[in-house]
Each structure stands twice: as C-alpha cells, then as structure tokens.
Write a protein that holds these residues in place. Sequence first.
Motif, PDB file in Angstrom:
ATOM      1  N   GLY A 224       0.789  -1.229   0.000  1.00 49.67           N
ATOM      2  CA  GLY A 224       0.000   0.000   0.000  1.00 49.67           C
ATOM      3  C   GLY A 224       0.818   1.274   0.000  1.00 49.67           C
ATOM      4  O   GLY A 224       0.254   2.380   0.006  1.00 49.67           O
ATOM      5  N   SER A 225       2.145   1.152  -0.001  1.00 54.34           N
ATOM      6  CA  SER A 225       2.990   2.358  -0.001  1.00 54.34           C
ATOM      7  C   SER A 225       3.031   2.975  -1.394  1.00 54.34           C
ATOM      8  O   SER A 225       2.677   2.357  -2.402  1.00 54.34           O
ATOM      9  N   VAL A 226       3.473   4.204  -1.441  1.00 56.54           N
ATOM     10  CA  VAL A 226       3.492   4.965  -2.687  1.00 56.54           C
ATOM     11  C   VAL A 226       4.517   4.369  -3.652  1.00 56.54           C
ATOM     12  O   VAL A 226       5.532   3.804  -3.235  1.00 56.54           O
ATOM     13  N   THR A 227       4.254   4.490  -4.949  1.00 51.27           N
ATOM     14  CA  THR A 227       5.142   3.957  -5.986  1.00 51.27           C
ATOM     15  C   THR A 227       5.648   5.081  -6.882  1.00 51.27           C
ATOM     16  O   THR A 227       5.164   6.217  -6.819  1.00 51.27           O
ATOM     17  N   ALA A 228       6.601   4.748  -7.743  1.00 48.24           N
ATOM     18  CA  ALA A 228       7.121   5.728  -8.694  1.00 48.24           C
ATOM     19  C   ALA A 228       6.018   6.224  -9.622  1.00 48.24           C
ATOM     20  O   ALA A 228       5.961   7.414  -9.965  1.00 48.24           O
ATOM     21  N   ASP A 229       5.110   5.336 -10.033  1.00 49.91           N
ATOM     22  CA  ASP A 229       4.001   5.760 -10.886  1.00 49.91           C
ATOM     23  C   ASP A 229       3.112   6.771 -10.158  1.00 49.91           C
ATOM     24  O   ASP A 229       2.599   7.719 -10.770  1.00 49.91           O
ATOM     25  N   ASP A 230       2.919   6.552  -8.862  1.00 55.55           N
ATOM     26  CA  ASP A 230       2.112   7.502  -8.078  1.00 55.55           C
ATOM     27  C   ASP A 230       2.759   8.885  -8.076  1.00 55.55           C
ATOM     28  O   ASP A 230       2.078   9.906  -8.241  1.00 55.55           O
ATOM     29  N   ILE A 231       4.076   8.934  -7.885  1.00 52.22           N
ATOM     30  CA  ILE A 231       4.780  10.216  -7.849  1.00 52.22           C
ATOM     31  C   ILE A 231       4.686  10.913  -9.205  1.00 52.22           C
ATOM     32  O   ILE A 231       4.412  12.121  -9.289  1.00 52.22           O
ATOM     33  N   ARG A 232       4.904  10.171 -10.273  1.00 53.62           N
ATOM     34  CA  ARG A 232       4.800  10.768 -11.608  1.00 53.62           C
ATOM     35  C   ARG A 232       3.406  11.341 -11.846  1.00 53.62           C
ATOM     36  O   ARG A 232       3.246  12.435 -12.408  1.00 53.62           O
ATOM     37  N   ALA A 233       2.383  10.619 -11.402  1.00 55.08           N
ATOM     38  CA  ALA A 233       1.012  11.106 -11.574  1.00 55.08           C
ATOM     39  C   ALA A 233       0.763  12.361 -10.748  1.00 55.08           C
ATOM     40  O   ALA A 233       0.096  13.304 -11.204  1.00 55.08           O
ATOM     41  N   GLN A 234       1.289  12.403  -9.530  1.00 50.85           N
ATOM     42  CA  GLN A 234       1.106  13.587  -8.682  1.00 50.85           C
ATOM     43  C   GLN A 234       1.814  14.803  -9.271  1.00 50.85           C
ATOM     44  O   GLN A 234       1.277  15.917  -9.247  1.00 50.85           O
ATOM     45  N   VAL A 235       3.001  14.610  -9.800  1.00 49.27           N
ATOM     46  CA  VAL A 235       3.744  15.714 -10.409  1.00 49.27           C
ATOM     47  C   VAL A 235       3.000  16.242 -11.633  1.00 49.27           C
ATOM     48  O   VAL A 235       2.879  17.457 -11.839  1.00 49.27           O
ATOM     49  N   GLN A 236       2.473  15.321 -12.431  1.00 49.50           N
ATOM     50  CA  GLN A 236       1.716  15.741 -13.605  1.00 49.50           C
ATOM     51  C   GLN A 236       0.453  16.488 -13.197  1.00 49.50           C
ATOM     52  O   GLN A 236       0.103  17.515 -13.791  1.00 49.50           O
ATOM     53  N   ALA A 237      -0.233  16.001 -12.178  1.00 54.73           N
ATOM     54  CA  ALA A 237      -1.459  16.665 -11.724  1.00 54.73           C
ATOM     55  C   ALA A 237      -1.186  18.054 -11.180  1.00 54.73           C
ATOM     56  O   ALA A 237      -2.010  18.965 -11.336  1.00 54.73           O
ATOM     57  N   ARG A 238      -0.032  18.241 -10.552  1.00 56.32           N
ATOM     58  CA  ARG A 238       0.315  19.555  -9.999  1.00 56.32           C
ATOM     59  C   ARG A 238       0.962  20.464 -11.042  1.00 56.32           C
ATOM     60  O   ARG A 238       1.207  21.633 -10.773  1.00 56.32           O
ATOM     61  N   ALA A 239       1.251  19.918 -12.222  1.00 49.38           N
ATOM     62  CA  ALA A 239       1.874  20.686 -13.313  1.00 49.38           C
ATOM     63  C   ALA A 239       3.194  21.310 -12.871  1.00 49.38           C
ATOM     64  O   ALA A 239       3.465  22.480 -13.127  1.00 49.38           O
ATOM     65  N   VAL A 240       4.043  20.521 -12.196  1.00 44.97           N
ATOM     66  CA  VAL A 240       5.309  21.047 -11.682  1.00 44.97           C
ATOM     67  C   VAL A 240       6.517  20.258 -12.214  1.00 44.97           C
ATOM     68  O   VAL A 240       7.569  20.244 -11.590  1.00 44.97           O
ATOM     69  N   SER A 241       6.379  19.650 -13.378  1.00 43.72           N
ATOM     70  CA  SER A 241       7.474  18.824 -13.893  1.00 43.72           C
ATOM     71  C   SER A 241       8.696  19.650 -14.281  1.00 43.72           C
ATOM     72  O   SER A 241       9.803  19.114 -14.360  1.00 43.72           O
ATOM     73  N   ASP A 242       8.513  20.955 -14.531  1.00 42.94           N
ATOM     74  CA  ASP A 242       9.633  21.804 -14.950  1.00 42.94           C
ATOM     75  C   ASP A 242      10.283  22.548 -13.794  1.00 42.94           C
ATOM     76  O   ASP A 242      11.127  23.422 -14.008  1.00 42.94           O
ATOM     77  N   ALA A 243       9.888  22.241 -12.577  1.00 41.94           N
ATOM     78  CA  ALA A 243      10.423  22.965 -11.425  1.00 41.94           C
ATOM     79  C   ALA A 243      11.885  22.610 -11.172  1.00 41.94           C
ATOM     80  O   ALA A 243      12.380  21.562 -11.591  1.00 41.94           O
ATOM     81  N   ARG A 244      12.561  23.517 -10.476  1.00 39.43           N
ATOM     82  CA  ARG A 244      13.886  23.217  -9.940  1.00 39.43           C
ATOM     83  C   ARG A 244      13.661  22.538  -8.590  1.00 39.43           C
ATOM     84  O   ARG A 244      13.091  23.134  -7.679  1.00 39.43           O
ATOM     85  N   VAL A 245      14.109  21.294  -8.454  1.00 38.83           N
ATOM     86  CA  VAL A 245      13.758  20.481  -7.289  1.00 38.83           C
ATOM     87  C   VAL A 245      15.007  20.126  -6.488  1.00 38.83           C
ATOM     88  O   VAL A 245      16.013  19.671  -7.041  1.00 38.83           O
ATOM     89  N   THR A 246      14.922  20.338  -5.187  1.00 38.83           N
ATOM     90  CA  THR A 246      15.948  19.902  -4.248  1.00 38.83           C
ATOM     91  C   THR A 246      15.317  18.909  -3.275  1.00 38.83           C
ATOM     92  O   THR A 246      14.232  19.171  -2.747  1.00 38.83           O
ATOM     93  N   VAL A 247      15.971  17.791  -3.043  1.00 37.95           N
ATOM     94  CA  VAL A 247      15.456  16.775  -2.120  1.00 37.95           C
ATOM     95  C   VAL A 247      16.344  16.732  -0.884  1.00 37.95           C
ATOM     96  O   VAL A 247      17.564  16.549  -0.989  1.00 37.95           O
ATOM     97  N   LEU A 248      15.723  16.909   0.267  1.00 36.31           N
ATOM     98  CA  LEU A 248      16.399  16.786   1.565  1.00 36.31           C
ATOM     99  C   LEU A 248      15.819  15.547   2.247  1.00 36.31           C
ATOM    100  O   LEU A 248      14.901  15.636   3.064  1.00 36.31           O
ATOM    101  N   ALA A 249      16.323  14.406   1.881  1.00 37.82           N
ATOM    102  CA  ALA A 249      15.794  13.138   2.400  1.00 37.82           C
ATOM    103  C   ALA A 249      16.814  12.047   2.141  1.00 37.82           C
ATOM    104  O   ALA A 249      17.827  12.258   1.459  1.00 37.82           O
ATOM    105  N   GLY A 250      16.527  10.870   2.683  1.00 37.73           N
ATOM    106  CA  GLY A 250      17.408   9.724   2.494  1.00 37.73           C
ATOM    107  C   GLY A 250      17.370   9.189   1.075  1.00 37.73           C
ATOM    108  O   GLY A 250      16.595   9.641   0.228  1.00 37.73           O
ATOM    109  N   LYS A 251      18.226   8.175   0.821  1.00 41.03           N
ATOM    110  CA  LYS A 251      18.414   7.712  -0.551  1.00 41.03           C
ATOM    111  C   LYS A 251      17.173   7.062  -1.150  1.00 41.03           C
ATOM    112  O   LYS A 251      16.951   7.155  -2.365  1.00 41.03           O
ATOM    113  N   ARG A 252      16.332   6.426  -0.342  1.00 40.28           N
ATOM    114  CA  ARG A 252      15.146   5.770  -0.900  1.00 40.28           C
ATOM    115  C   ARG A 252      14.139   6.790  -1.408  1.00 40.28           C
ATOM    116  O   ARG A 252      13.563   6.626  -2.493  1.00 40.28           O
TER     117      ARG A 252
END
Length: 297
Positions: A224-252
Amino acid sequence: MAHHNLSPTGKKIILSSADGRVDGHGAALDRLVAAKLVVRNPDGTRTLTAAGRALRTTLVNGAAPGQPATAVPRLTGPQRKALLSGALDPRGRLPKTVNLRVAVRLAELGHVGLDPLNRQEGQEPTREALDAHGGYLTPAGWKRARAEGAGTYRIVIIGCGKGKLDHPARAGVMYTGDFHWLCRQTAEELITTGGRIYVASGLHGLLDLDTEIQPYDVKLGDPGSVTADDIRAQVQARAVSDARVTVLAGKRYTALMRAAWADLEAALEGSRGIGEMKSRLSRIRSSAQDARWSSRR
C-alpha cells in the motif's frame, strides 16, 4: 470565419468587451460563436474565448485582424509585479493581493486564465470567475514572466519520518522527529524568495504542508505504499514537472523522486550516516543565509 472576414459589428462587439463578457446583435454574436471567438455559458451569458481575447488584444494594439500585433504590449508596474509573483508559485497562481482589475487585464492579454486542473469545460476567465477562483499563469503568461525576469520556480522536498502525532493534523505539523525538522528549517531557508515545500510520505507521496492527514505507519516498500508511478502522476497533476527540485531526504526517497524529476538536486546523497546529513543541512542553511544577506548589501 476567418479573422480577416470579421464584420464591423463583430469587431465592435469584441472591442467593447472589457471584462470578457460580450453582448450585441444576435446574428453577429452567433457568427462569433461559430468562429469560436465567443462561447455561450450555462447561465445565458456570452464571453470571449481564448482566441477571442487574443484577437481583441491584436485589435487593441492596432494590427489588422488576422495579422500579428506590431509590438508586444507594455505592462504596467502592477501587471509586471503580478506576473512575477505568480511565477513564484509552482502552479502559477496569482497572489490574493493582486488587484482584480490587474488580473482582468492580464487575462485580456492572454497571460492569465483559470486553474487548468480544476477548470470547467468552456469556462473563461471573466471578472467574476477570476474574483471567485483566482488567476493562474497561462503558457503565454509563463513565457512573458520569464521575459520580464522571472526564474524557474523552486520546490524543496523533505522526508517524513517515523515520529508522528497521535491525532489528525496538517502534514506541516504531523511529523515530530528532530531530523525531519532540521530538513524543514533548511527547506524554508531555500525558498525565501519563492517556492514550495512538499513532504515525501511513504503512504501519500507528495504532501502539501496544509493537507490534513491521519497518523499512519507505512514505509516505502510496505504493502500500500506509494510507488514511482504515483509520484509521476502527482507531479503531472500539480503541473510542476519543470520545477527546480531539491530533495532533503534519504536515498530511498531521493530515488523515488527521481522517477519524476531526473535532474533533481540530491543535497544529502552520498552521506555516510545521520551525522553527516545533519552537517550538510547546517552548511546549506548557512550558505542560504549568507547569500540572502549579501543580496541586501
């Protein structure tokens, strides 16, 4: 109807529309509707379509119908400020402080429309719609904002954490771990000039800070955890695929976000444990603060 066949009455109707609404001779209005320059709304009113607004802008700027305007319309100070402010939001939403007349004029120029994710079929950015729902930059608006000096909007993603409150709360306060809050403080330093923070959740994926959620105990990889497809769908829905993104989190979580943003900045990648991660976060905060102070001198 080709634009160069626009009748004098049709031209007068289009030019008389100051807020997107149109009225006039019935037959002329019907021809404008057939030409997709005007749309009939469910409440009986008629408003200019995007093509109609673009044609009105061309006419206002003195070009012949069907021909490009000879010059790009100059923006007033408030109009330019509104565009640049909208460009600070990942989805291009104009701040609520923008004067309604400014938003209406930007809509007439084709730079502002309604929310592309929640827009009703055929609804145009009339004065009433902009007042009720707010304005969002159109593709032309994004282009003009960048021509006026706007940069790429920024997103900082922070990991969630095991420690949580034991009752429903907004995502911005749900997580209680020390490392999560160090990431949060660092993220806030990175978006002082505009941008957005998302929490990466093993259950929900990308969470806005003001989204209310229930406590949960689901990690990446669990059923039931989130998947890569879920993230891609959320990014598309938010229309933020062209953003400059910084991740402050662990490797997973970093790897998961790369499914949507291949060129993201993985600020903590390669760290050899929590201690080194905290040191990196401290350096990032210090650098952001130094840059901010330098820009004020």
